[in-house]
Motif scaffolding. Sequence first.
Motif, PDB file in Angstrom:
ATOM      1  N   ALA A  49      32.963  35.918  67.662  1.00  0.00           N
ATOM      2  CA  ALA A  49      34.290  35.600  68.174  1.00  0.00           C
ATOM      3  C   ALA A  49      35.182  36.832  68.081  1.00  0.00           C
ATOM      4  N   ALA A  90      33.713  27.254  62.935  1.00  0.00           N
ATOM      5  CA  ALA A  90      33.641  27.779  64.296  1.00  0.00           C
ATOM      6  C   ALA A  90      32.681  26.969  65.146  1.00  0.00           C
ATOM      7  N   THR A 120      33.910  27.156  69.038  1.00  0.00           N
ATOM      8  CA  THR A 120      34.496  28.491  69.180  1.00  0.00           C
ATOM      9  C   THR A 120      33.463  29.448  69.777  1.00  0.00           C
ATOM     10  N   HIS A 121      33.937  30.470  70.463  1.00  0.00           N
ATOM     11  CA  HIS A 121      33.024  31.309  71.254  1.00  0.00           C
ATOM     12  C   HIS A 121      33.434  32.767  71.216  1.00  0.00           C
ATOM     13  N   GLY A 122      32.547  33.600  71.677  1.00  0.00           N
ATOM     14  CA  GLY A 122      32.848  34.983  71.982  1.00  0.00           C
ATOM     15  C   GLY A 122      33.001  35.106  73.482  1.00  0.00           C
ATOM     16  N   SER A 126      28.316  29.914  73.521  1.00  0.00           N
ATOM     17  CA  SER A 126      29.270  29.834  72.417  1.00  0.00           C
ATOM     18  C   SER A 126      28.550  30.091  71.097  1.00  0.00           C
TER      19      SER A 126
END
Length: 424
Positions: free
Chosen positions: A106, A116, A121-123, A130
């Motif tokens: 991330a 996360a 949550t992701h980059g 994700s």
Amino acid sequence: MADQSDLMRKNWAGNLTYRAADLAEPTTIDEARELVARSRSIRVLGTRHCFNDIADTAGIQVSLAGLPQVIEVNDTRDAVRVSGALRYGDVAPVLDAQGLALANLASLPHISIAGAVATGTHGSGDRTGSLASAVRALTLLTADGDVRTVARGDADFDGAVVSLGALGAVLDVTLDVQPSVPYAQHVFEHPRWDAILEDLGAVTGAGTSVSIFSTWQRTDAADQVWVKQAEPDATRDGREALMARLSAVAATHRRHPILSESAEAATEQGGVPGPWFLRLPHFRMDFTPSAGAEIQSEYLVPRADAIAAIEAVRAMADRIAPLLLVNEIRTVQSDDLWLSSSYGTDVVALHFTWRPDGPAVRALLPRLEAALPASARPHWGKVFTLAGDEVRARYPRWSEFAALRDRLDPERTFVNEYLERLGL
């Protein structure tokens, strides 16, 4: 000055004060099992990076950071089992020292792995999923005090990964790993919006991970494009030609995503190769990331709706800009995880870092959400105002997740007001 206990009662950015009656910090699995089994209402608290009340409760919050830490690479060196409470920034250097890497990170390495994953949550990356998509297995402490492992291929796996904390406490997570390679980061300034939108795919495909930043103080050009590229780099000539078409110029010194902030907190740029975990995040582990005092929202739309979503934001620039620190646009590859915001489709994420003015942000969000395509899915850990029925309608497997929750937590031990608003 606030003492540490006062700070623990607030989230990371300080925009939310938890109302939980107590914070428990078990130091053994048996202590955690006993705590969960005797609690009527409990929520797990990670690194407190969520901007809404997803981790809050009227009962007891529990931090698992005091449990024994585990970082175990398997014999075939393609997976690592880690304690859920560990931060990505804790695990990454250990992996790199063994010649291994995660596929993505991330924007900040300060967040807990379990938190996360549970919030999707992701980059960033056209061909990168994700953070949750890297999960191979996870170990859950369920409401009755049982410990169970769910692995990829199991019937419940796709529902259990992005769980919103509704299924139990995640004790450990097994993640896919790959051989480590160096990365370099390149920053380009003032790309023209019209040129970006003419071929958005070329822009987001210009590197392994690409982010477009804008304050929307102007609508003809964005502020920056950050390109993170695995080395050796065979794309340099094409990337330079693309940036020329965008009328973007290479930055002459290190930049922060928020131009008013010190670039000292940002990871190395200028095309200097370095370890993957010191290039894939935007921010350095030993600095406060982003602005610190802020509010965040994010909406993820299928790639087919991306241009319409960006144009909707562009049309609202005069209302968005006064409250905005920065807007980031990036991409995530599709996955099969039921409550993932990229479930079943490649997505483009529109992330908003707002000034810390809660009432004004909450007044603006309904207008923004109405302007975005109806396919937009809000990030679970950030501030949104969409009604629960609208959110549920955007997840085809929602009813199956609700049934899984009913099986694992029939007494609603892990339910809080946030989950109730979603219909759980």
